[in-house]
Design an enzyme around this catalytic site. Sequence first.
Site: not given
Length: 302
Positions: A240, A266, A275, A150, A243, A174
């Site tokens: 992004h 994730h 994706y 990210r 990514r 995150k």
Amino acid sequence: MTAARSANQDAIAAFLAMLAAERGAAANTLDAYRRDLNGAADLIGDLVGADRAALAGLGEAWAELAPASLARKASALRQFYAFLVDDGRRDDDPGDALPRLRPRRPLPRLLSHADIAALFAAAEADAATGDSAAIRMLALVEMLYGSGLRATELVSLSMVAVARDAPLLMITGKGGQQRMVPIGERARAALNTWLRMRPAGGRHVFPSPRGGHLTRVRLFQLLRDLALRAGLDPERVSPHVLRHAFATHLLEGGADLRVLQILLGHADIATTQIYTHVDGARLVDLVNKRHPLAGVAVKPAC
């Protein structure tokens, strides 16, 4: 404070504490849940004791909201009522009376293999001049596309996370969650070149002249400038998007979805499934080549 309001606040606090302790929810997530639950309480009053009719009425109150906002609020309340049941605060779960509109998540723009090649050709040509800013840019692009980081993870990367010649980076993503991310030979070579030229001092791999680290906004600007020099539409290029290209191209090459989930950091594999938008022809080709009955002749009907 009324009894209902006091019960609401007590239950909301307990629910948020559970999310923080058991699910490791980030502060921003907890704040969003608190706002949604308090907003619902303002509309129906007794949130803890609300019946199905009261919750169904929220659909009308939320009618003007964007689909994504409506879905988020409904999800927060469903989780809240499931918690109340688990915690013994209610005997029934009225959450199924809430709206179930599911927003469609737009797919990020995708760069083709040819686009990536053009972008890297421009970055490598710039870096060949020996300019330190261009060498830094090549390292940034290599790590965005080569490791799927990210933008925030990349610009805030600390020196301690980059062990010399180690094949892995320690990334804090995150919610403060840490994960190990492989760094390919190309990215490692570009990074090492940059580290030899990096200004001394500071704790970030990509420091800012004004202190701290390179900002996400500046990274975005630098990437769009590079896209222009590569002959690409700068509106199609962002951290992004790189990514996303990393993830999509790995899947096209046969990567496992669970492995990709770990690489991208994730928490939920449902997020990773965005994706998997490979083209229909490739899916048909995959079934024809890999299915157990592929190549088995069909017996003619009698």
